[in-house]
Design an enzyme around this catalytic site. Structure first.
Site, mmCIF file in Angstrom:
data_model
loop_
_atom_site.group_PDB
_atom_site.id
_atom_site.type_symbol
_atom_site.label_atom_id
_atom_site.label_comp_id
_atom_site.label_asym_id
_atom_site.label_seq_id
_atom_site.Cartn_x
_atom_site.Cartn_y
_atom_site.Cartn_z
ATOM 1 N N ARG A 1 0.849 -1.192 0.000
ATOM 2 C CA ARG A 1 0.000 0.000 0.000
ATOM 3 C C ARG A 1 0.882 1.239 0.000
ATOM 4 N NH1 ARG A 1 -4.827 -2.110 -1.524
ATOM 5 N NH2 ARG A 1 -5.304 -3.966 -0.253
ATOM 6 N N ASP B 1 21.454 15.794 -13.557
ATOM 7 C CA ASP B 1 20.747 16.721 -14.442
ATOM 8 C C ASP B 1 20.669 18.110 -13.821
ATOM 9 O OD1 ASP B 1 20.247 14.633 -16.255
ATOM 10 O OD2 ASP B 1 18.434 14.052 -15.173
#
Length: 314
Positions: free
Chosen positions: A30, A257
């Site tokens: 979950r 990045d």
């Protein structure tokens, strides 16, 4: 007026991130509410540039339903898109934080196979950019069907329109790019080791390897990232080592990045090599503070910038 920066992403993705109490086999896990971000090297760089106030044009390949969602996510961040259409679906990646251990699990799917037509369309898009950008950042892996010399062709196309091309990739794509002398490459230490076949265990050997690439006309500059050990920058005019500020890491996604976005944005603003290098380190370190695939936040990068110290290497 000259366009400052464009980015190219041949293997973009929709990055989904979430967290779960514990990763276990068999059982249903979950998860917390998921977050979707546009991803892939060049798109991430464009996201960082936009946050720092730089206008960035993102060139990327899209396909199918996921491609439409990717374009919506990119444009939702205020980034101009130049789209290259492909037949197959754009890939999705999945990042899960295990709350119990603090470990991050990253599931990266392969990109779709691209045709030569798509590759040619990407090069034509670069050639048609008007006005031509000062910098083009070609970043990320190359998917199936894209030849190893593709980034070399990008460098050549960029040079023909007067752009400086920065390449951030690895393996055969990196060695292929070096055949046409990009303005800068940003390997990690592992990637530079693979490229040179050397151990590069000490700073002197790292700098020597980078200087050889420059002396042989394979690139004008090498920004070598070393993770928690900082980074090394080598140009034709000098070499510098920078520390990495100490931060409590929440996610490693997009740190490289963010480094490229911070550094290229600073260069485009007129900063010298050393100052831009510090900006890149600060942005890359700031990305570690953001959960999932959120990348760096400008306020974190600005705060960390003062902690980044450089020293010149003889």
């Amino acid at each position: 007026m000259t366009m400052k920066i464009a980015t190219l992403t041949m293997n973009p993705a929709i990055d989904t991130s979430t967290s779960v109490a514990e990763v276990m086999p068999v059982h249903k896990l979950r998860c917390a509410a998921g977050r979707r971000d546009p991803g892939g090297g060049g798109i991430n760089v464009a996201r960082v540039l936009r946050r720092f106030g730089h206008a960035a044009t993102a060139i990327y390949v899209v396909g199918g339903i996921t491609g439409k969602l990717l374009r919506k996510l990119v444009e939702g961040e205020g980034i101009e898109s130049r789209i290259i259409e492909a037949d197959e679906e754009t890939r999705e990646d999945f990042t899960v934080l295990e709350e119990r251990s603090g470990n991050q699990f990253r599931f990266v799917l392969p990109g779709p196979a691209l045709s030569e037509t798509v590759c040619s369309a990407a090069l034509d898009t670069i050639s048609a950019l008007h006005p031509a950008p000062e910098y083009i950042v070609a970043s990320g892996s190359l998917p199936q069907g894209v030849p190893a010399d593709f980034y070399a062709r990008v460098v050549s196309a960029g040079r023909q329109v007067g752009s400086r091309v920065v390449v951030d990739t690895s393996g055969a794509a990196l060695s292929g790019a070096l055949a046409t002398c990009p303005f800068m490459v940003k390997p990690s230490l592992r990637e530079l080791r693979e490229l040179t076949g050397e151990e590069l265990g000490e700073e002197v050997s790292m700098v020597a390897a980078a200087r050889r690439l420059i002396a042989e006309g394979q690139t004008e500059a090498v920004a070598l990232t070393l993770g928690g050990e900082g980074a090394v920058l080598v140009t034709g005019d000098g070499a510098w080592r920078a520390n990495a500020p100490h931060v409590e890491m929440r996610s490693a996604v997009g740190a490289g990045d963010s480094f490229v976005g911070g550094m290229v944005g600073a260069l485009a603003s007129g900063d010298d090599w050393e100052e831009a290098f510090r900006r890149g380190i600060a942005a890359g370190s700031a990305a570690l503070l953001s959960p999932g695939t959120e990348l760096c936040r400008p306020e974190d990068a600005e705060r960390l910038f003062v902690e980044v110290k450089t020293r010149k290497i003889a």
